[in-house]
Design a protein around this motif. Structure first.
Motif, PDB file in Angstrom:
ATOM      1  N   HIS A 125     -29.050  48.148   5.928  1.00 52.08           N
ATOM      2  CA  HIS A 125     -30.448  47.850   5.588  1.00 52.08           C
ATOM      3  C   HIS A 125     -30.815  48.457   4.244  1.00 52.08           C
ATOM      4  CE1 HIS A 125     -31.057  46.218   9.535  1.00 52.08           C
ATOM      5  NE2 HIS A 125     -30.737  47.346  10.118  1.00 52.08           N
ATOM      6  N   ALA A 126     -29.869  48.455   3.310  1.00 52.95           N
ATOM      7  CA  ALA A 126     -30.052  49.181   2.054  1.00 52.95           C
ATOM      8  C   ALA A 126     -31.327  48.810   1.312  1.00 52.95           C
ATOM      9  CB  ALA A 126     -28.857  48.912   1.162  1.00 52.95           C
ATOM     10  N   ASN A 127     -32.039  49.838   0.858  1.00 54.67           N
ATOM     11  CA  ASN A 127     -33.152  49.631  -0.059  1.00 54.67           C
ATOM     12  C   ASN A 127     -32.612  49.905  -1.452  1.00 54.67           C
ATOM     13  OD1 ASN A 127     -35.455  49.751  -1.626  1.00 54.67           O
ATOM     14  ND2 ASN A 127     -36.186  51.679  -0.766  1.00 54.67           N
ATOM     15  N   VAL A 128     -32.439  48.841  -2.222  1.00 57.59           N
ATOM     16  CA  VAL A 128     -31.737  49.003  -3.506  1.00 57.59           C
ATOM     17  C   VAL A 128     -32.539  49.812  -4.521  1.00 57.59           C
ATOM     18  CG1 VAL A 128     -30.360  46.913  -3.268  1.00 57.59           C
ATOM     19  CG2 VAL A 128     -32.581  46.776  -4.384  1.00 57.59           C
ATOM     20  N   HIS A 129     -33.804  50.081  -4.217  1.00 58.94           N
ATOM     21  CA  HIS A 129     -34.619  50.856  -5.164  1.00 58.94           C
ATOM     22  C   HIS A 129     -34.484  52.357  -4.929  1.00 58.94           C
ATOM     23  CE1 HIS A 129     -36.337  47.098  -6.384  1.00 58.94           C
ATOM     24  NE2 HIS A 129     -36.623  46.830  -5.132  1.00 58.94           N
ATOM     25  N   SER A 130     -33.817  52.749  -3.835  1.00 60.59           N
ATOM     26  CA  SER A 130     -33.706  54.168  -3.523  1.00 60.59           C
ATOM     27  C   SER A 130     -32.465  54.765  -4.171  1.00 60.59           C
ATOM     28  CB  SER A 130     -33.631  54.368  -2.010  1.00 60.59           C
ATOM     29  OG  SER A 130     -33.313  55.713  -1.738  1.00 60.59           O
ATOM     30  N   MET A 131     -32.672  55.910  -4.814  1.00 58.27           N
ATOM     31  CA  MET A 131     -31.541  56.607  -5.427  1.00 58.27           C
ATOM     32  C   MET A 131     -30.533  57.029  -4.365  1.00 58.27           C
ATOM     33  SD  MET A 131     -31.402  56.965  -8.684  1.00 58.27           S
ATOM     34  CE  MET A 131     -32.446  56.280  -9.951  1.00 58.27           C
ATOM     35  N   LEU A 132     -31.013  57.337  -3.168  1.00 52.65           N
ATOM     36  CA  LEU A 132     -30.128  57.794  -2.107  1.00 52.65           C
ATOM     37  C   LEU A 132     -29.191  56.673  -1.656  1.00 52.65           C
ATOM     38  CD1 LEU A 132     -29.837  60.542  -0.824  1.00 52.65           C
ATOM     39  CD2 LEU A 132     -31.193  59.773   1.087  1.00 52.65           C
ATOM     40  N   THR A 133     -29.677  55.434  -1.724  1.00 53.60           N
ATOM     41  CA  THR A 133     -28.822  54.293  -1.391  1.00 53.60           C
ATOM     42  C   THR A 133     -27.675  54.210  -2.389  1.00 53.60           C
ATOM     43  OG1 THR A 133     -30.819  53.177  -0.677  1.00 53.60           O
ATOM     44  CG2 THR A 133     -28.866  51.836  -0.890  1.00 53.60           C
ATOM     45  N   GLU A 134     -28.037  54.389  -3.659  1.00 53.95           N
ATOM     46  CA  GLU A 134     -27.022  54.340  -4.709  1.00 53.95           C
ATOM     47  C   GLU A 134     -25.997  55.464  -4.504  1.00 53.95           C
ATOM     48  OE1 GLU A 134     -28.857  53.539  -8.482  1.00 53.95           O
ATOM     49  OE2 GLU A 134     -27.147  54.370  -9.559  1.00 53.95           O
ATOM     50  N   VAL A 135     -26.506  56.633  -4.114  1.00 52.01           N
ATOM     51  CA  VAL A 135     -25.615  57.764  -3.842  1.00 52.01           C
ATOM     52  C   VAL A 135     -24.636  57.386  -2.730  1.00 52.01           C
ATOM     53  CG1 VAL A 135     -25.482  60.106  -2.904  1.00 52.01           C
ATOM     54  CG2 VAL A 135     -27.252  59.541  -4.556  1.00 52.01           C
ATOM     55  N   ALA A 136     -25.176  56.860  -1.628  1.00 51.37           N
ATOM     56  CA  ALA A 136     -24.329  56.569  -0.463  1.00 51.37           C
ATOM     57  C   ALA A 136     -23.243  55.557  -0.804  1.00 51.37           C
ATOM     58  CB  ALA A 136     -25.192  56.048   0.679  1.00 51.37           C
ATOM     59  N   PHE A 137     -23.623  54.495  -1.507  1.00 48.51           N
ATOM     60  CA  PHE A 137     -22.643  53.453  -1.832  1.00 48.51           C
ATOM     61  C   PHE A 137     -21.563  53.990  -2.779  1.00 48.51           C
ATOM     62  CE2 PHE A 137     -23.657  49.327  -0.067  1.00 48.51           C
ATOM     63  CZ  PHE A 137     -24.912  49.513   0.441  1.00 48.51           C
ATOM     64  N   CYS A 138     -22.024  54.620  -3.875  1.00 45.81           N
ATOM     65  CA  CYS A 138     -21.048  55.071  -4.865  1.00 45.81           C
ATOM     66  C   CYS A 138     -20.182  56.195  -4.301  1.00 45.81           C
ATOM     67  CB  CYS A 138     -21.750  55.534  -6.133  1.00 45.81           C
ATOM     68  SG  CYS A 138     -22.560  54.196  -6.997  1.00 45.81           S
ATOM     69  N   LEU A 139     -20.782  57.056  -3.482  1.00 43.67           N
ATOM     70  CA  LEU A 139     -20.040  58.173  -2.898  1.00 43.67           C
ATOM     71  C   LEU A 139     -18.925  57.669  -1.984  1.00 43.67           C
ATOM     72  CD1 LEU A 139     -20.654  61.248  -3.160  1.00 43.67           C
ATOM     73  CD2 LEU A 139     -21.591  61.142  -0.878  1.00 43.67           C
ATOM     74  N   SER A 140     -19.282  56.728  -1.115  1.00 45.14           N
ATOM     75  CA  SER A 140     -18.263  56.222  -0.184  1.00 45.14           C
ATOM     76  C   SER A 140     -17.177  55.475  -0.936  1.00 45.14           C
ATOM     77  CB  SER A 140     -18.868  55.264   0.847  1.00 45.14           C
ATOM     78  OG  SER A 140     -20.164  55.614   1.118  1.00 45.14           O
TER      79      SER A 140
END
Lengths: 412, 56, 280
Positions: A125-140
């Protein structure tokens, strides 16, 4: 006992000594695992977090290990993309450290969330405007890159290497490693940055908020740059620790000095940018929100202006000078001081950008929120350290982590 | 993550973010597939056999 | 449904007259019972108690006899965010789209079954209006009988906050549809529990977009300035952060109005420019 697994010609301590060491660290590890299980079963009431202070000690640990694990992507970028070949002698260590740091970070995130079983919502359910979403995707994704970078080293274990399939796989993966390393560097730029963005976008928190470029606040760029700059400091610190503990020279001085020099120049440019950012924030951004610089550093028992001084001068300017000036860099003691200060400096920066952000009051009638972590938090924060010690010890014992080890031993 | 999730919007943010994500996954996936396939071919061709210190 | 906050849609908001508030706490109690807020066994540590509506005590800091006290009830501000486009501090940071902005009501929602408890929204909110369920929700024996069937209780590990009694809005809207009034909801049909419970009548609730509503008359929100109050005695908390709350406060007392925001030395009283630009 395990000599068949040890790299050929390498000298390692007797197995009982090694096993005893691992057993001692395992006790700490089990303590951390116990605390982790408590958090999962009983919930986050096991921590001392509260509604004023929603980010625990381990979130700082999370950001700090990612920053100091930055040596993996930056050294990888330098070796595989910019072609600085000498770094092949330290890249294995950087990759193992990176792998440990990132797997720890993911584990911490899994403990930190209130509903661990819903962790996948961040992807689904990613919210693409959230920095935390970007963190989770790039981190994984970057963790999978690190795994890919780690596999060939594991396959080079003396016994595994005898299996033709593994030998060929390791060889072939080395062949296309530049592509993976470049992808890793791309991902790292974004996830290190988005971790900075996590704090920088908080426009309800004047201590953290920064203006920026397009959707990215300045902290985005500062975090990426500082991870690249300080990551190698930690790689070098671990290398020096290994040399101290094993009483052996493992990496040639020219390699150490080269990485130290690159790190030094990166820190120099970073700290200049950081100083400019701090001045602009203190002089323009915060005053527009009604705050003076000293509002963030007074009226409380812990956060004084010393923390800004320690971060910028002791953790920034000092290591920058020591690592850029050849005379200082080649002095063993000063080099050691510089890389340790650098490592501590970036950890302090992450502390400030996470924990101090939560502590500073925003409403005029609010009070500072200081918090002391519970033992469960301390244990789960130490857990990754124990895990890291065990994994890196196993890697050192059974894998050819330092390619120059044999040569340096023979020349002694 | 997918267009059938109800919060999905066809906008620039989603194009950029998920475009980047699927692009990266593709590179990693294709890279590893290439390595595995080449390794299978190499191994079947007898490459790497007899390697290892015990056989020297 | 318009994708901004300036159109014809409703924009529900609250006006709290701080000179009327006695700090009795009725609003807090009414809110807890209306919204099925659970209890802790030990409620002494208020920093992890769930209080959607919380009354702060402010003093002017002067010694007796000049000391003056003010009680400030603080629900969720339902911020419109920078530029009043609905990008409130919490909504833009939620990684799982578990909190959302209702462009038809201006209400910031929280989807409990979607939230996975990262607490980033709590860090983003300068008002501490968001609360985490540190424990499993529990009520004293027999009290489960009193739970409202219109509000879902929340599970451990998720964030919750004031919803402006959204279930009451849904009920009013359903009734309006049933009576073929489309979405024409009378002012009295949708009121929050805290508004109705306040014995001093300090809380007023209604549609800030509707000039007929009392909230509009009390603060005269400026639609061209992200809803800033044109009424000089009215203010919003932390106006300078550009969060653009939909909760307004009124006070005749200057020190109370000053306490609503942060000012550096010498700034209070001067005209302070708050750029209500486009934001992110």
């Amino acid at each position: 006992m395990d000599s068949a697994l040890i790299p050929k010609g390498a000298r390692r301590c007797p197995f009982p000594v090694f096993a005893t060491g691992i057993a001692v660290v395992s006790v700490v590890l089990l303590w951390g695992v116990f605390a982790m299980v408590l958090c999962w079963l009983k919930g986050l009431n096991q921590t001392n977090m509260n509604d004023y202070y929603g980010f625990a000690l381990w979130i700082w640990a999370d950001l700090a290990v990612i920053a100091i694990g930055g040596g993996a992507f930056f050294t990888g970028l330098l070796k595989y993309v910019f072609g600085i070949d000498e770094l092949k002698n330290i890249i294995n260590l950087a990759v193992v450290i990176g792998f440990i740091c990132y797997s720890s970070a993911l584990l911490i995130l899994a403990i930190d969330i209130g509903q661990p079983l819903r962790g996948w919502f961040i992807f689904w359910h990613a919210n693409v405007h959230s920095m935390l979403t970007e963190v989770a995707f790039c981190l994984s994704l970057y963790f999978s890159v690190l795994t890919i970078e780690f596999i060939p080293l594991i396959l080079e274990n003396r016994q595994l290497d005898k299996v033709p399939f593994f030998h060929n796989l390791s060889h072939n993966m080395h062949g296309v490693m530049a592509v993976f390393a470049a992808t890793g560097a791309f991902l790292s730029c974004f996830h290190q940055g988005s971790l900075g963005g996590v704090a920088g976008v908080l426009y309800g928190r004047p201590f953290a908020y920064r203006e920026g470029l397009l959707v990215w606040p300045w902290t985005f760029f500062l975090f990426t740059w500082s991870a690249a700059a300080y990551g190698p400091c930690f790689t070098l610190t671990v290398c020096k620790m290994f040399e101290g503990i094993t009483r052996k020279k493992l990496v040639k001085d020219n390699v150490i000095h080269l990485l130290a020099k690159i790190s030094g120049w990166m820190i120099t440019t970073y700290i200049i940018a950081k100083i400019i950012d701090t001045i602009y924030w203190a002089g323009v951004t915060a005053p527009e929100m009604g705050f003076s610089l000293m509002d963030f550093y007074s009226d409380n028992a812990f956060y004084g202006i010393w923390i800004l001084f320690a971060e910028i001068v002791l953790g920034g300017i000092v290591p920058a000078v020591f690592l850029t000036v050849k005379r200082f860099r080649e002095n063993k003691k000063l080099l050691l001081v510089a890389i340790i200060l650098g490592t501590l400096g970036v950890c302090l920066n992450r502390w400030v950008m996470v924990l101090q952000v939560m502590a500073v009051p925003v409403m005029s009638f609010d009070t500072w929120a200081l918090y002391i972590p519970s033992w469960q938090e301390v244990a789960t924060t130490i857990l990754p350290v124990a895990y890291g010690v065990i994994l890196i010890s196993l890697a050192y014992r059974y894998l050819p982590m330092f390619p120059q080890e044999q040569e340096l031993y023979d020349s002694k | 993550m997918f267009p059938f999730c109800f919060e999905w919007v066809w906008d620039a943010g989603h194009y950029l973010f998920f475009g980047g994500m699927w692009y990266t996954i593709s590179i990693l996936g294709l890279g590893m597939t290439f390595c595995l396939l080449k390794t299978i071919v190499d191994t079947l061709n007898g490459k790497g056999a007899g390697h290892g210190d015990d056989h020297h | 449904m318009t994708q901004d906050n300036h159109g014809k849609a409703h924009k529900y908001g609250m006006v709290i007259d701080l000179d009327k508030c006695t700090g009795c706490g009725s609003c807090m109690v009414a809110c807890m019972s209306e919204n099925n807020v659970p209890f802790k066994e030990n409620e002494t540590d208020k920093k992890d108690s769930i209080t959607w509506m919380k009354v702060f005590k402010l003093t002017n800091g002067k010694p007796f006899p000049d000391i003056d006290t003010c009680y400030l009830p603080r629900p969720c501000m339902h911020c419109g965010g920078k530029g009043d486009h609905g990008h409130s501090p919490c909504i833009s940071v939620c990684p799982a789209t578990a909190t959302d902005y209702g462009y038809d009501t201006g209400i910031v929602s929280q989807i409990y079954t979607r939230c996975f408890g990262c607490r980033y929204c709590m860090g983003a909110c300068p008002y501490h209006a968001r609360y985490f369920n540190w424990w499993d929700p529990k009520w004293p024996d027999g009290m489960e009988e009193y739970l409202s069937p219109d509000v879902s209780p929340r599970m451990r590990g998720v964030v919750e906050k004031c919803s402006f009694c959204y279930h009451r809005y849904q009920e009013a809207r359903d009734r309006a549809y049933h009576e073929e009034r489309r979405d024409h909801i009378e002012e009295g049909e949708y009121q929050t529990a805290c508004t109705q419970a306040c014995p001093a009548g300090a809380i007023t609730f209604g549609d800030l977009n509707n000039p007929e509503h009392e909230v509009y008359k009390l603060v005269k929100p400026d639609p061209h300035n992200c809803g800033r109050p044109r009424e000089p005695k009215a203010f919003r908390l932390l106006e300078r952060l550009q969060t653009n709350p939909k909760v307004y406060y009124i006070s005749e007392r200057e020190w109370v109005r000053k306490a609503g925001d942060n000012y550096r030395k010498g700034e209070w009283g001067k005209e302070i420019k708050v750029s209500h630009g486009k934001g992110h």
